[in-house]
Design a protein around this motif. Structure first.
Motif, mmCIF file in Angstrom:
data_model
loop_
_atom_site.group_PDB
_atom_site.id
_atom_site.type_symbol
_atom_site.label_atom_id
_atom_site.label_comp_id
_atom_site.label_asym_id
_atom_site.label_seq_id
_atom_site.Cartn_x
_atom_site.Cartn_y
_atom_site.Cartn_z
ATOM 1 N N ASN A 1 5.275 -11.600 10.909
ATOM 2 C CA ASN A 1 5.064 -11.075 12.044
ATOM 3 C C ASN A 1 6.107 -10.116 12.804
ATOM 4 O OD1 ASN A 1 2.249 -12.042 12.060
ATOM 5 N ND2 ASN A 1 2.974 -13.900 12.641
ATOM 6 N N VAL A 2 5.889 -8.890 13.240
ATOM 7 C CA VAL A 2 6.874 -8.329 13.855
ATOM 8 C C VAL A 2 6.595 -8.002 15.265
ATOM 9 C CG1 VAL A 2 8.357 -6.248 13.887
ATOM 10 C CG2 VAL A 2 7.769 -7.240 12.031
ATOM 11 N N ARG A 3 7.268 -8.466 16.314
ATOM 12 C CA ARG A 3 6.861 -8.304 17.498
ATOM 13 C C ARG A 3 7.401 -7.007 17.868
ATOM 14 N NH1 ARG A 3 4.771 -11.714 21.402
ATOM 15 N NH2 ARG A 3 4.826 -13.175 19.815
ATOM 16 N N TYR A 4 6.902 -6.410 18.911
ATOM 17 C CA TYR A 4 7.106 -5.010 19.452
ATOM 18 C C TYR A 4 7.063 -4.789 20.810
ATOM 19 C CZ TYR A 4 2.083 -4.110 19.323
ATOM 20 O OH TYR A 4 0.854 -3.941 19.491
ATOM 21 N N GLU B 1 2.173 4.011 13.629
ATOM 22 C CA GLU B 1 2.186 5.500 13.689
ATOM 23 C C GLU B 1 3.349 6.218 13.357
ATOM 24 O OE1 GLU B 1 0.940 6.768 17.484
ATOM 25 O OE2 GLU B 1 -0.976 5.212 17.523
ATOM 26 N N MET B 2 4.518 5.415 12.957
ATOM 27 C CA MET B 2 5.753 6.128 12.707
ATOM 28 C C MET B 2 5.783 6.555 11.054
ATOM 29 S SD MET B 2 7.517 6.350 15.748
ATOM 30 C CE MET B 2 8.890 6.770 15.298
ATOM 31 N N PRO B 3 6.271 7.607 10.594
ATOM 32 C CA PRO B 3 6.215 8.114 9.368
ATOM 33 C C PRO B 3 7.118 7.127 8.359
ATOM 34 C CG PRO B 3 6.890 10.019 10.992
ATOM 35 C CD PRO B 3 6.746 8.595 11.504
ATOM 36 N N VAL C 1 7.397 4.056 8.692
ATOM 37 C CA VAL C 1 6.414 2.689 8.410
ATOM 38 C C VAL C 1 5.502 3.186 7.483
ATOM 39 C CG1 VAL C 1 4.932 1.110 9.275
ATOM 40 C CG2 VAL C 1 6.829 1.758 10.266
ATOM 41 N N SER C 2 4.729 4.303 7.498
ATOM 42 C CA SER C 2 3.940 4.737 6.574
ATOM 43 C C SER C 2 4.378 5.100 5.232
ATOM 44 C CB SER C 2 3.307 6.220 7.163
ATOM 45 O OG SER C 2 2.663 6.036 8.406
ATOM 46 N N ALA C 3 5.395 5.506 5.138
ATOM 47 C CA ALA C 3 6.194 5.587 3.862
ATOM 48 C C ALA C 3 6.521 4.397 3.151
ATOM 49 C CB ALA C 3 7.483 6.396 3.961
ATOM 50 N N ALA C 4 6.859 3.445 3.869
ATOM 51 C CA ALA C 4 7.002 1.867 3.335
ATOM 52 C C ALA C 4 5.820 1.153 2.807
ATOM 53 C CB ALA C 4 7.918 1.035 4.420
ATOM 54 N N ALA D 1 11.147 -1.727 7.970
ATOM 55 C CA ALA D 1 10.663 -0.396 8.424
ATOM 56 C C ALA D 1 9.938 -0.606 9.784
ATOM 57 C CB ALA D 1 9.927 0.216 7.386
ATOM 58 N N VAL D 2 9.278 -1.509 9.830
ATOM 59 C CA VAL D 2 8.340 -1.994 11.367
ATOM 60 C C VAL D 2 9.480 -2.393 12.401
ATOM 61 C CG1 VAL D 2 6.640 -3.226 12.694
ATOM 62 C CG2 VAL D 2 6.356 -2.489 10.120
ATOM 63 N N GLN D 3 10.492 -2.926 11.993
ATOM 64 C CA GLN D 3 11.576 -3.498 12.873
ATOM 65 C C GLN D 3 12.259 -2.265 13.389
ATOM 66 O OE1 GLN D 3 13.436 -6.667 10.552
ATOM 67 N NE2 GLN D 3 12.312 -8.108 11.778
ATOM 68 N N GLU D 4 12.647 -1.517 12.533
ATOM 69 C CA GLU D 4 13.212 -0.304 13.029
ATOM 70 C C GLU D 4 12.684 0.842 13.768
ATOM 71 O OE1 GLU D 4 14.692 1.819 9.370
ATOM 72 O OE2 GLU D 4 15.905 0.085 8.766
ATOM 73 N N ALA D 5 11.128 0.774 13.262
ATOM 74 C CA ALA D 5 10.556 1.603 14.162
ATOM 75 C C ALA D 5 10.122 1.207 15.688
ATOM 76 C CB ALA D 5 9.112 1.845 13.392
ATOM 77 N N ALA D 6 9.930 -0.281 15.782
ATOM 78 C CA ALA D 6 9.648 -0.838 17.029
ATOM 79 C C ALA D 6 11.153 -0.706 17.931
ATOM 80 C CB ALA D 6 9.279 -2.567 16.724
ATOM 81 N N ALA D 7 12.019 -0.731 17.306
ATOM 82 C CA ALA D 7 13.532 -0.844 17.993
ATOM 83 C C ALA D 7 13.644 0.796 18.654
ATOM 84 C CB ALA D 7 14.594 -1.350 17.232
ATOM 85 N N GLY D 8 12.840 1.661 18.077
ATOM 86 C CA GLY D 8 12.997 3.122 18.668
ATOM 87 C C GLY D 8 14.018 3.801 17.903
#
Length: 449
Positions: A377-380, A388-390, A392-395, A442-449
């Motif tokens: 689980n990744v908290r955001y 919705e971030m590219p 994450v979709s790519a990963a 990838a999700v963590q990076e996207a969640a961190a902005g």
């Protein structure tokens, strides 16, 4: 309409923080009252149950105020399991049932979930209409049409009798030592009572709620205390419920866990053997293990998968005429007996299998070999939309390509918490870990902005 209040299981959040404020609960109560009291008569009823959270008092009073202001008559059950609310909604002939609970979440969270007059959870369309009413100005009832409130003192006893009636006639639990972990939640009284009345030697865990300790190192999501108790007392089985007792995790005599998938496999096999598994089909979610699917297929049985959420499992069961379904997390739904997941009911079915077969729990709750599965689980934060971030979709696309049909990948947003759940299954455990870790990063990076 975009739903903002209702998630996959009603309205949920941190107490005294939007949307779980007393003011919002009053508005939700008034909106529900207007929705169900749609003919202006004074005969409409609602039952309200709750778990043991401190904030339950606040939300119970706020909901009651909102409901009675629109002419609904309120029946207050006090602390009872969620399935008891579904059952009593029908037996009291109420128009709606409400459970105040955040299930397995910590004490600072709370939630409001609705049951229709048939005892089943409200569908998305009904919740959307109630949400629309919350956003509008609900007209209160005239002074002489304000509703009444009454406390029902024997709700848990009615529920207990219903539970005991599901246990096979003539069977007793005499000679079985059972650890029951009630998570300091809604079943803290009724679960030990039912097991004792059926003849078991009962060892209690998590039966001393204080408003703050619900799900705190006890219950279906924290089984270590119960497992240690099973081993130290030489118990035959452990039954671990969550805060509102609609889910269960079973511990065998060695303290080892069996999740909802193993329990559904056991129950499906038993029902099929008695020619009582409707349509030869078990309904489960996309999160259930591939091993369960293989187990059923080997017996000529079907697995019908749904999106995550026990309400969606139940909707599929009703649409297809099926009578057994559930989730890996421990929601087990047996519509021959109940309208929603019932952890204690499921536990009783496992106990019945032990008594009838003479086999230990370790043998009964290990029905199949799991395909290796990993869930992270990744908290955001508020306002973030990682999926919705590219990047994450790519990963995710890369992960699917690497699995290449040899496993499954399920990425989803939680409906009850600000979490992205990343789940994968594959026989190759090294590949499995690599795929999950790359998507999580990838999700963590996207969640961190």
């Amino acid at each position: 309409m975009v739903r903002q209040l209702f998630g996959t299981d009603g309205v949920r959040g941190t107490a005294n923080t939007w949307p779980m404020t007393a003011e919002m609960a009053l508005k939700i109560g008034a909106a529900a009252g207007r929705y169900f009291r749609n003919d202006g008569s004074n005969g409409h009823r609602v039952v309200i149950g709750k778990d043991t959270r401190l904030s339950g008092y606040m939300f119970e009073n706020a909901l009651t105020a909102g409901l009675t202001s629109t002419g609904m008559n309120v029946f207050l059950l006090g602390p009872v399991p969620t399935p008891a609310v579904g059952m009593l909604t029908t037996s009291i002939r109420a128009d709606v049932g409400i459970m105040i609970s955040a299930s397995h979440n910590p004490h600072q969270d709370n939630g409001i979930k609705f049951f229709g007059p048939d005892g089943f959870k409200l569908n998305d369309a009904a919740e959307a209409e109630i949400e629309a009413l919350v956003a509008s100005e609900v007209e209160p009832a005239q002074a002489n049409n304000i509703g009444r409130a009454k406390r029902i003192d024997d709700g848990r006893f009615r529920y207990a009798e219903r539970l005991k009636s599901t246990f096979p006639p003539g069977l007793r639990l005499t000679g079985l030592k059972v650890v029951i972990d009630c998570a300091n939640g809604a079943a803290y009284k009724v679960a030990p009572e039912v097991l004792w009345e059926l003849g078991a030697t009962v060892i209690e865990v998590g039966t001393r709620p204080d408003g703050f300790n619900i799900n705190d190192r006890v219950g279906s999501t924290h089984t270590r205390t119960a497992a240690e108790t099973v081993v130290s007392h030489g118990a035959d089985i452990g039954i671990c419920l969550d805060g509102d007792a609609d889910r269960v995790i079973i511990l065998d005599e060695n303290g080892e866990e069996a999740d909802g998938d193993q329990l559904m496999a056991l129950m499906a096999a038993r029902l099929a053997g008695a020619e009582r598994l409707a349509g030869g089909t078990l309904v489960a979610t996309v999160m259930s293990n591939l091993g369960l699917e293989h187990f059923l297929a080997a017996r000529g049985l079907n697995l019908h998968r749904t999106r995550v959420g026990d309400r969606y499992v139940v909707e599929a069961m009703r649409a297809g005429g099926f009578n057994l379904g559930g989730e890996q997390s421990g929601h087990i739904v047996m519509t021959d007996y109940a309208t929603t997941g019932d952890g204690l009911l499921a536990g009783l079915q496992v106990l019945a299998a032990m008594v009838e077969s003479g086999k230990p729990a370790s043998e009964l709750v290990r029905q199949f070999t799991r395909v290796p599965q990993m869930l992270k689980n990744v908290r955001y934060g508020a306002g973030a939309a990682p999926l919705e971030m590219p990047r994450v979709s790519a990963a995710i696309a890369d992960g699917e390509a690497r699995l290449n049909g040899s496993g499954r990948l399920v990425i989803r947003k939680s409906g009850t918490e600000p979490l992205i759940r990343v789940m994968a299954e594959a026989e190759d455990e090294v590949l499995l870990a690599d795929v999950v870790d790359e998507i999580v990063a990838a999700v963590q990076e996207a969640a961190a902005g």
